[in-house]
Enzyme design. Sequence first.
Site, PDB file in Angstrom:
ATOM      1  N   TRP A  10       0.912  -1.281   0.039  1.00 11.32           N
ATOM      2  CA  TRP A  10      -0.010   0.023   0.001  1.00 11.32           C
ATOM      3  C   TRP A  10       1.010   1.266   0.062  1.00 11.32           C
ATOM      4  O   TRP A  10       0.266   2.305  -0.151  1.00 11.32           O
ATOM      5  CB  TRP A  10      -0.700  -0.160   1.152  1.00 11.32           C
ATOM      6  N   LYS A  11       2.176   1.124   0.202  1.00 11.68           N
ATOM      7  CA  LYS A  11       3.090   2.162   0.247  1.00 11.68           C
ATOM      8  C   LYS A  11       2.552   3.231   1.241  1.00 11.68           C
ATOM      9  O   LYS A  11       1.896   2.840   2.265  1.00 11.68           O
ATOM     10  CB  LYS A  11       3.211   2.920  -1.189  1.00 11.68           C
ATOM     11  N   HIS A  95      12.673  -2.541  -1.186  1.00 16.38           N
ATOM     12  CA  HIS A  95      11.838  -2.004  -2.143  1.00 16.38           C
ATOM     13  C   HIS A  95      12.683  -0.760  -2.933  1.00 16.38           C
ATOM     14  O   HIS A  95      13.335  -0.053  -1.891  1.00 16.38           O
ATOM     15  CB  HIS A  95      10.686  -1.603  -1.508  1.00 16.38           C
ATOM     16  N   GLU A  97      12.074   1.988  -3.683  1.00 18.65           N
ATOM     17  CA  GLU A  97      11.858   3.160  -3.114  1.00 18.65           C
ATOM     18  C   GLU A  97      12.515   3.447  -1.670  1.00 18.65           C
ATOM     19  O   GLU A  97      12.907   4.562  -1.449  1.00 18.65           O
ATOM     20  CB  GLU A  97      10.267   3.562  -2.797  1.00 18.65           C
ATOM     21  N   GLU A 167      11.443  -6.416  -9.276  1.00 22.54           N
ATOM     22  CA  GLU A 167      10.720  -5.295  -9.485  1.00 22.54           C
ATOM     23  C   GLU A 167      11.358  -4.251 -10.301  1.00 22.54           C
ATOM     24  O   GLU A 167      12.445  -3.583  -9.575  1.00 22.54           O
ATOM     25  CB  GLU A 167      10.291  -4.585  -8.122  1.00 22.54           C
ATOM     26  N   SER A 213       3.796  -2.444 -12.143  1.00 20.32           N
ATOM     27  CA  SER A 213       2.593  -2.137 -12.972  1.00 20.32           C
ATOM     28  C   SER A 213       1.799  -3.251 -13.157  1.00 20.32           C
ATOM     29  O   SER A 213       1.259  -3.269 -14.469  1.00 20.32           O
ATOM     30  CB  SER A 213       2.876  -1.313 -14.093  1.00 20.32           C
ATOM     31  N   GLY A 234       1.606  -2.625  -6.268  1.00 23.33           N
ATOM     32  CA  GLY A 234       1.391  -1.371  -5.745  1.00 23.33           C
ATOM     33  C   GLY A 234       0.084  -0.609  -6.041  1.00 23.33           C
ATOM     34  O   GLY A 234      -0.884  -1.223  -5.330  1.00 23.33           O
ATOM     35  N   GLY A 235      -0.088   0.083  -7.103  1.00 25.71           N
ATOM     36  CA  GLY A 235      -1.165   0.750  -7.328  1.00 25.71           C
ATOM     37  C   GLY A 235      -2.431   0.140  -7.397  1.00 25.71           C
ATOM     38  O   GLY A 235      -3.392   0.515  -6.834  1.00 25.71           O
TER      39      GLY A 235
HETATM   40  C1  PEP Z   1       5.607  -1.676  -5.963  1.00 20.39           C
HETATM   41  O1  PEP Z   1       5.452  -0.562  -5.290  1.00 20.39           O
HETATM   42  O2  PEP Z   1       6.120  -2.647  -5.316  1.00 20.39           O
HETATM   43  C2  PEP Z   1       4.653  -1.817  -7.273  1.00 20.39           C
HETATM   44  C3  PEP Z   1       5.141  -2.787  -8.019  1.00 20.39           C
HETATM   45  O3  PEP Z   1       4.106  -0.655  -7.594  1.00 20.39           O
HETATM   46  P1  PEP Z   1       3.163  -0.541  -8.913  1.00 20.39           P
HETATM   47  O4  PEP Z   1       2.383  -2.050  -8.924  1.00 20.39           O
HETATM   48  O5  PEP Z   1       2.226   0.493  -8.614  1.00 20.39           O
HETATM   49  O6  PEP Z   1       3.992  -0.438 -10.114  1.00 20.39           O
END
Ligand code: PEP
Length: 250
Positions: A10-11, A95, A97, A167, A213, A234-235
């Site tokens: 969920w970040k 991650h 980020e 990722e 994504s 993520g999203g």
């Molecule tokens: C993530 O933050 O691990 C991720 C994969 O984000 P998203 O699915 O939004 O690209």
Amino acid sequence: MRRRIVAGNWKMNNNLSDSTTLLEDLKTQDFKDENVEVFVAPSYTNLALAGTLLKDSAIKVAAQNMHQNDGGAFTGEVSATMLKSVDVSTVILGHSERRAYFNETDSLLAEKVNAALKNDMQVIFCFGEELEDRKSEAHFKVVEDQLKNGLFHIEKEVWKNIILAYEPVWAIGTGETASPEQAQEMHAYVRNTIKATYGEEIAADVSILYGGSVKPANASEIFAKPDVDGGLIGGAALDATSFAAIANAF
Ligand code: PEP
């Protein structure tokens, strides 16, 4: 045994009220295959809430990060023992980020991995190359270095507590997904790298998730690849229907 897993990161989204709504929505979803393990990773302030609301559900709770020390003068940080005290025994580490915005290096991640394993936690270990690395065809080397420097110090016996998440940074939150072939190619490379260091059995057993994504529309072709064992989302994890559709996409 290799597991199929979908984990929602969920970040830094969802306050207490948003989290309550999303968790309640998730509980109403039809997760069709009980052999697909489902995790959600809310922010620290909502971990205990998630544990309470998901108590009678098969959905498990993970943290997005943790500190490498068990306690002490580390203002603003949260330890493995604190996570365990709210029944969280899975943590996402590495991650992109965290690596990019919080200077988490491979050697720091190695310490965090040790702290998690010492506390009997399961680690979702993230790694992946940046766009420049892929353009210069350095992506395999970058990934191999991240794994070797952050993870490959662990003993054979604790690999059962490791889940990997490839990722590619260029695919995270950008709407641009690695093609299923690109994901498969890297996952196979990672599995072979593990095999070379730890042997066939550990390589065959470890689950390697793809993240970047993933959406209901592209999940099934990615998950169909033989070395892709699920996704870190993520999203699309912020919407219960989308997240369930992804978990049902195997
Ligand atoms: C993530 O933050 O691990 C991720 C994969 O984000 P998203 O699915 O939004 O690209």
